[in-house]
Design a protein around this motif. Sequence first.
Motif, PDB file in Angstrom:
ATOM      1  N   ALA A  52     -18.246  14.740  10.429  1.00 37.97           N
ATOM      2  CA  ALA A  52     -17.746  15.005  11.772  1.00 37.97           C
ATOM      3  C   ALA A  52     -18.006  13.803  12.680  1.00 37.97           C
ATOM      4  O   ALA A  52     -18.978  13.073  12.504  1.00 37.97           O
ATOM      5  N   GLY A  53     -17.108  13.626  13.649  1.00 40.86           N
ATOM      6  CA  GLY A  53     -17.288  12.574  14.625  1.00 40.86           C
ATOM      7  C   GLY A  53     -16.922  11.183  14.160  1.00 40.86           C
ATOM      8  O   GLY A  53     -17.376  10.187  14.737  1.00 40.86           O
ATOM      9  N   GLU A  54     -16.092  11.075  13.120  1.00 43.73           N
ATOM     10  CA  GLU A  54     -15.741   9.762  12.584  1.00 43.73           C
ATOM     11  C   GLU A  54     -14.232   9.535  12.602  1.00 43.73           C
ATOM     12  O   GLU A  54     -13.432  10.459  12.737  1.00 43.73           O
ATOM     13  N   LEU A  55     -13.873   8.268  12.457  1.00 48.53           N
ATOM     14  CA  LEU A  55     -12.478   7.860  12.316  1.00 48.53           C
ATOM     15  C   LEU A  55     -12.414   7.046  11.024  1.00 48.53           C
ATOM     16  O   LEU A  55     -12.923   5.927  10.961  1.00 48.53           O
ATOM     17  N   VAL A  56     -11.826   7.629   9.969  1.00 48.73           N
ATOM     18  CA  VAL A  56     -11.906   7.055   8.626  1.00 48.73           C
ATOM     19  C   VAL A  56     -10.539   6.542   8.181  1.00 48.73           C
ATOM     20  O   VAL A  56      -9.522   7.215   8.349  1.00 48.73           O
ATOM     21  N   ASP A  57     -10.537   5.332   7.608  1.00 51.25           N
ATOM     22  CA  ASP A  57      -9.292   4.713   7.129  1.00 51.25           C
ATOM     23  C   ASP A  57      -9.053   5.015   5.655  1.00 51.25           C
ATOM     24  O   ASP A  57      -9.985   4.944   4.842  1.00 51.25           O
ATOM     25  N   TYR A  58      -7.808   5.321   5.320  1.00 50.99           N
ATOM     26  CA  TYR A  58      -7.371   5.536   3.938  1.00 50.99           C
ATOM     27  C   TYR A  58      -6.025   4.842   3.765  1.00 50.99           C
ATOM     28  O   TYR A  58      -5.463   4.292   4.712  1.00 50.99           O
ATOM     29  N   GLU A  59      -5.476   4.913   2.562  1.00 53.18           N
ATOM     30  CA  GLU A  59      -4.130   4.405   2.347  1.00 53.18           C
ATOM     31  C   GLU A  59      -3.461   5.080   1.154  1.00 53.18           C
ATOM     32  O   GLU A  59      -4.134   5.546   0.225  1.00 53.18           O
ATOM     33  N   LEU A  60      -2.152   5.154   1.234  1.00 54.88           N
ATOM     34  CA  LEU A  60      -1.311   5.610   0.132  1.00 54.88           C
ATOM     35  C   LEU A  60      -0.694   4.384  -0.538  1.00 54.88           C
ATOM     36  O   LEU A  60      -0.545   3.333   0.097  1.00 54.88           O
ATOM     37  N   TYR A  61      -0.323   4.551  -1.795  1.00 58.49           N
ATOM     38  CA  TYR A  61       0.327   3.457  -2.518  1.00 58.49           C
ATOM     39  C   TYR A  61       1.621   3.984  -3.123  1.00 58.49           C
ATOM     40  O   TYR A  61       1.647   5.052  -3.753  1.00 58.49           O
ATOM     41  N   ILE A  62       2.714   3.257  -2.892  1.00 60.35           N
ATOM     42  CA  ILE A  62       4.000   3.662  -3.462  1.00 60.35           C
ATOM     43  C   ILE A  62       4.713   2.431  -4.007  1.00 60.35           C
ATOM     44  O   ILE A  62       4.667   1.348  -3.421  1.00 60.35           O
ATOM     45  N   ALA A  63       5.352   2.593  -5.161  1.00 63.29           N
ATOM     46  CA  ALA A  63       6.091   1.486  -5.781  1.00 63.29           C
ATOM     47  C   ALA A  63       7.132   2.050  -6.737  1.00 63.29           C
ATOM     48  O   ALA A  63       7.082   3.218  -7.132  1.00 63.29           O
ATOM     49  N   ASP A  64       8.076   1.209  -7.113  1.00 59.61           N
ATOM     50  CA  ASP A  64       9.050   1.552  -8.140  1.00 59.61           C
ATOM     51  C   ASP A  64       8.466   1.187  -9.502  1.00 59.61           C
ATOM     52  O   ASP A  64       7.803   0.152  -9.658  1.00 59.61           O
ATOM     53  N   THR A  65       8.670   2.048 -10.491  1.00 62.97           N
ATOM     54  CA  THR A  65       8.063   1.820 -11.810  1.00 62.97           C
ATOM     55  C   THR A  65       8.551   0.532 -12.465  1.00 62.97           C
ATOM     56  O   THR A  65       7.853  -0.058 -13.293  1.00 62.97           O
ATOM     57  N   ALA A  66       9.740   0.057 -12.077  1.00 62.25           N
ATOM     58  CA  ALA A  66      10.263  -1.178 -12.646  1.00 62.25           C
ATOM     59  C   ALA A  66      10.011  -2.383 -11.742  1.00 62.25           C
ATOM     60  O   ALA A  66      10.519  -3.479 -11.997  1.00 62.25           O
ATOM     61  N   GLY A  67       9.240  -2.176 -10.690  1.00 62.99           N
ATOM     62  CA  GLY A  67       8.911  -3.279  -9.801  1.00 62.99           C
ATOM     63  C   GLY A  67      10.033  -3.708  -8.887  1.00 62.99           C
ATOM     64  O   GLY A  67      10.067  -4.862  -8.442  1.00 62.99           O
ATOM     65  N   ARG A  68      10.951  -2.794  -8.576  1.00 64.52           N
ATOM     66  CA  ARG A  68      12.077  -3.137  -7.716  1.00 64.52           C
ATOM     67  C   ARG A  68      11.744  -2.876  -6.247  1.00 64.52           C
ATOM     68  O   ARG A  68      10.832  -2.123  -5.919  1.00 64.52           O
ATOM     69  N   TYR A  69      12.496  -3.540  -5.390  1.00 68.38           N
ATOM     70  CA  TYR A  69      12.326  -3.411  -3.944  1.00 68.38           C
ATOM     71  C   TYR A  69      12.554  -1.962  -3.521  1.00 68.38           C
ATOM     72  O   TYR A  69      13.495  -1.317  -3.969  1.00 68.38           O
ATOM     73  N   ILE A  70      11.692  -1.448  -2.638  1.00 67.86           N
ATOM     74  CA  ILE A  70      11.815  -0.060  -2.207  1.00 67.86           C
ATOM     75  C   ILE A  70      11.608   0.029  -0.701  1.00 67.86           C
ATOM     76  O   ILE A  70      10.767  -0.662  -0.131  1.00 67.86           O
ATOM     77  N   LYS A  71      12.411   0.853  -0.061  1.00 68.11           N
ATOM     78  CA  LYS A  71      12.276   1.106   1.367  1.00 68.11           C
ATOM     79  C   LYS A  71      11.768   2.529   1.576  1.00 68.11           C
ATOM     80  O   LYS A  71      12.033   3.409   0.762  1.00 68.11           O
ATOM     81  N   TRP A  72      11.027   2.713   2.671  1.00 75.66           N
ATOM     82  CA  TRP A  72      10.536   4.067   2.919  1.00 75.66           C
ATOM     83  C   TRP A  72      10.327   4.325   4.406  1.00 75.66           C
ATOM     84  O   TRP A  72      10.122   3.423   5.206  1.00 75.66           O
ATOM     85  N   LEU A  73      10.398   5.607   4.729  1.00 69.19           N
ATOM     86  CA  LEU A  73       9.982   6.131   6.026  1.00 69.19           C
ATOM     87  C   LEU A  73       8.960   7.217   5.736  1.00 69.19           C
ATOM     88  O   LEU A  73       9.063   7.928   4.725  1.00 69.19           O
ATOM     89  N   VAL A  74       7.956   7.369   6.584  1.00 72.61           N
ATOM     90  CA  VAL A  74       6.935   8.373   6.315  1.00 72.61           C
ATOM     91  C   VAL A  74       6.557   9.093   7.606  1.00 72.61           C
ATOM     92  O   VAL A  74       6.520   8.497   8.682  1.00 72.61           O
TER      93      VAL A  74
END
Length: 207
Positions: free
Chosen positions: A33-55
Amino acid sequence: MKERINRLAKGIVDAEVLETVMQPEQISATILAGELVDYELYIADTAGRYIKWLVYTSNILGRLKNHAFGVIRNRIPYEVDTTYLTQGDVIEGAFYLVTSGGERKVPYSFGVELGASGKLLDALKTPADYAQVARMDLEMALRIYDYQDFVEAPFMQDIHVRAMYDGLRTGPNRQNQLEEFLVGIEAKEPVELACEDESLLFENVQE
C-alpha cells in the motif's frame, strides 16, 4: 486499425497475417500500500515483423504511459497506483490492445497489502494495544509515535484520541509527549510523586 480498415475499404488485402505474442498474458501480483510501481507488457510478431498497436485500460489505477506505438518489438510501460489503498484492497481490470495482428485482452489483478510498519499499525486496535508496546519497548513506541501514518492506526480513528495527539505534537520533548499522550487516552496511570510529612529538627549540632 484505422489504416487497416481503409485498406480493406479500398480492396487491399494483406497477404500475410501477423501473429502476435504477448507477455504476460495475464497479470497477478501483490503490491504494498502507498506505492507507485512500474511494470511493462511485451508484444511482438512471432516472425519479427513490424506491428502497430493501441492500448486501453479499464481501471485508472493501472495507468498506461504510452497508448500507441509501432515497432518490431514493443514494450508497453504502465504503473499501478496504491497511494490511497490499504490492506485487502484489490485493483482489477484489463488492458485491451488493438493491433495490426488482431485484438488482445490482458486481465490483471493486483492485491494490496501493508508493509512491515503498516502491519504493526494495523495491530493497534485499542489504546491498550499501544500502551502494551510502550511497556515492552519504549523506543519502538516512540518510533511509532513519529510515523507519518501513525494517524492511520485503528485506535487513532477516535476523534478524541486524534485531537489529543495533534495537540501534543507541538511539544518540545518526544518522550514527555508520549507520556502525556498515553495518560490522556487513559492507557496509562499518571506518575505521582510523594514525600513523607515528617520533619527533623537538629539543635546545637557539634559534628
